[in-house]
Design a protein around this motif. Structure first.
Motif, PDB file in Angstrom:
ATOM      1  N   PRO A   1       0.671  -1.155  -0.128  1.00  0.00           N
ATOM      2  CA  PRO A   1       0.108  -0.041   0.106  1.00  0.00           C
ATOM      3  C   PRO A   1       0.827   1.037   0.029  1.00  0.00           C
ATOM      4  O   PRO A   1       2.100   1.007   0.471  1.00  0.00           O
TER       5      PRO A   1
ATOM      6  N   PHE B   1      -6.489   2.211  -1.725  1.00  0.00           N
ATOM      7  CA  PHE B   1      -5.780   2.320  -0.672  1.00  0.00           C
ATOM      8  C   PHE B   1      -6.915   1.885   0.377  1.00  0.00           C
ATOM      9  O   PHE B   1      -7.628   2.527   1.030  1.00  0.00           O
TER      10      PHE B   1
ATOM     11  N   TYR C   1      -3.839   9.793   3.102  1.00  0.00           N
ATOM     12  CA  TYR C   1      -2.759   9.642   2.014  1.00  0.00           C
ATOM     13  C   TYR C   1      -2.568  10.940   1.287  1.00  0.00           C
ATOM     14  O   TYR C   1      -1.806  11.464   0.336  1.00  0.00           O
TER      15      TYR C   1
END
Length: 449
Positions: free
Chosen positions: A284, A321, A308
């Motif tokens: 990831p 994600f 993120y």
């Protein structure tokens, strides 16, 4: 002369009744705390203690985390969640801790861990490196004197405590007099009450920045993950930092393609690359503001939530994600477990996660989406508390109810039996009195008790 036995029984009955009222008020008092993020959560016995944070929702928003008695409901600064009993997200067992509340520290982005000789004391280290301790037996806050060199104050560090009562504080950042991220390790010995210095990390880390990937000189993160292994090693991963450039501040997020391992026994650092697992594998993208806990088999690290997004205006909603990922420690391989149950509508960051029994309990947090005065999960109808059943390493289940570990039910049994037993004693006393007096205190100036 009239005997006073009836009067004594009356006083005894009233005293016991007042005792029951007081016991009920102290033992079963509940309230609804304000939503928050950047708070601390520590588990001692069957209680999850929550302190500070940036508060939202129930009261006006205060970024500094300071509690004003005129603005906040009693207990909002420090309280606990009782995990000795069965409950669900619609019936949360919050308990305020009002004793010595005036000495409770106000903070957000602080670090906390359990320590002391008997492991019954909460230690909180704030952004100035000031240390506060709360003894859960005495219900008292103190500001202990700590020997050694006091470290530079930092924030957004995830503390780890070992079996010897040593709290490890790595990284973090300061905003004054200028923005700075650190790669230093400081150690607080909660038994000897002393500061010590660990080895500074000097390893390369991969960034994800605004426009490109590049190699950084040092891993100096904040809002990262930190997990203690049975071996005494601490796994650090992810997090973020900022660089000041002529174009302004540039945020960088550390990737998950490698983790950094600190050996608490040898005072040594090393770096370990990670791989995707063959089945359901993934590497990831890195994130910040997430939680990391050790799995029940002590062989994997469970990552939940975080963000993120470099602009701080969105949480993890993209399927590329996943909100939950797992790192197997033996081969350092990433995989995505199967997720089912009452899946939360939106993912959180800057929350806390604690393993209790077979559950990972997530408390509060936010999604980083506007409006900033209300955490977005509240707008979607999600609870302040989430339960994730992690008993199956491949299949995790979100649930709305919590079952306490069977071996820790003693406080619950005591709680549910005190009132009936006391009531029964009162009934027996009254019954004996009634039978021996005929329903009155005395007859012909003679008391029959």
């Amino acid at each position: 002369m009239k005997n006073n036995y009836y009067f004594v029984l009356k006083i005894l009955f009233i005293s016991l009744f007042q005792f029951l009222i007081k016991l009920n008020a102290q033992t079963f008092r509940t309230f609804t705390p304000s939503p928050r993020d950047l708070h601390t959560t520590t588990l001692i016995e069957e209680k999850l203690y929550i302190s500070g944070g940036t508060l939202y929702g129930n009261n006006s928003h205060r970024d500094d985390g300071i509690i004003n008695s005129k603005d906040y409901i009693p207990g909002d600064v420090f309280f606990y969640l009782d995990v000795s009993v069965r409950f669900n997200t619609q019936n949360l067992t919050w308990r305020p801790l009002l004793k010595d509340i005036e000495n409770s520290p106000s903070h957000n982005g602080a670090s906390a861990a359990v320590g002391g000789n008997k492991k019954d004391t909460i230690f909180i280290i704030d952004m100035n490196s000031d240390v506060y301790s709360y003894n859960t037996k005495e219900n008292k806050w103190v500001k202990p004197t700590i020997s050694g060199v006091k470290p530079v104050g930092r924030r957004n560090m995830n503390s780890v405590v070992d079996k010897k009562g040593k709290i490890y504080l790595f990284g973090g950042y300061t905003e004054e007099p200028s923005l700075k991220y650190y790669n230093s390790m400081n150690i607080l010995d909660t038994k000897k009450l002393s500061w010590n210095i660990g080895k500074m990390i000097d390893l390369m880390a991969t960034y994800y920045s605004t426009s490109l990937y590049y190699e950084a000189a040092n891993y100096a993160p904040a809002s990262y993950g930190a997990t203690l292994l049975p071996s005494g090693e601490i796994i650090y991963l992810g997090g973020r930092d900022e660089k000041i450039t002529r174009m302004g501040n540039i945020s960088n997020i550390f990737d998950f393609d490698k983790v950094f391992i600190y050996d608490t026994k040898k005072d040594e650092w090393k770096m370990q690359y990670t791989l995707p697992r063959v089945v359901n594998g993934i590497i990831p993208r890195g994130r910040w503001g997430f939680s990391s806990v050790l799995g029940l088999d002590k062989k994997r690290i469970i990552i939940y939530g975080g963000s993120y997004n470099l602009n701080l205006d969105g949480g993890i909603t993209n399927t590329d994600f996943p909100p939950i990922i797992v790192l197997e420690i033996e081969h350092f391989e990433w995989y995505r477990p199967t997720i089912s149950g009452s899946i939360p509508t939106i993912t959180r960051c800057e929350h806390t996660a604690t393993v209790v029994g077979i559950y990972m309990i997530v408390l509060f947090g936010k999604n980083n989406e506007k409006p900033f005065d209300v955490p977005n999960y509240k707008l979607y109808g999600d609870s302040d508390v989430l339960f994730l059943n992690i008993s199956d390493n491949e299949n995790f289940i979100w649930t709305t109810s919590f079952e306490p570990p069977k071996k820790k039910n003693i406080p619950f049994l005591v709680g549910i039996t005190v009132v009936p037993i006391t009531s029964f004693i009162i009934y027996i006393i009254f019954f004996i009195w009634y039978k021996r007096t005929g329903g009155g205190p005395c007859k012909n100036n003679i008391c029959l008790l």
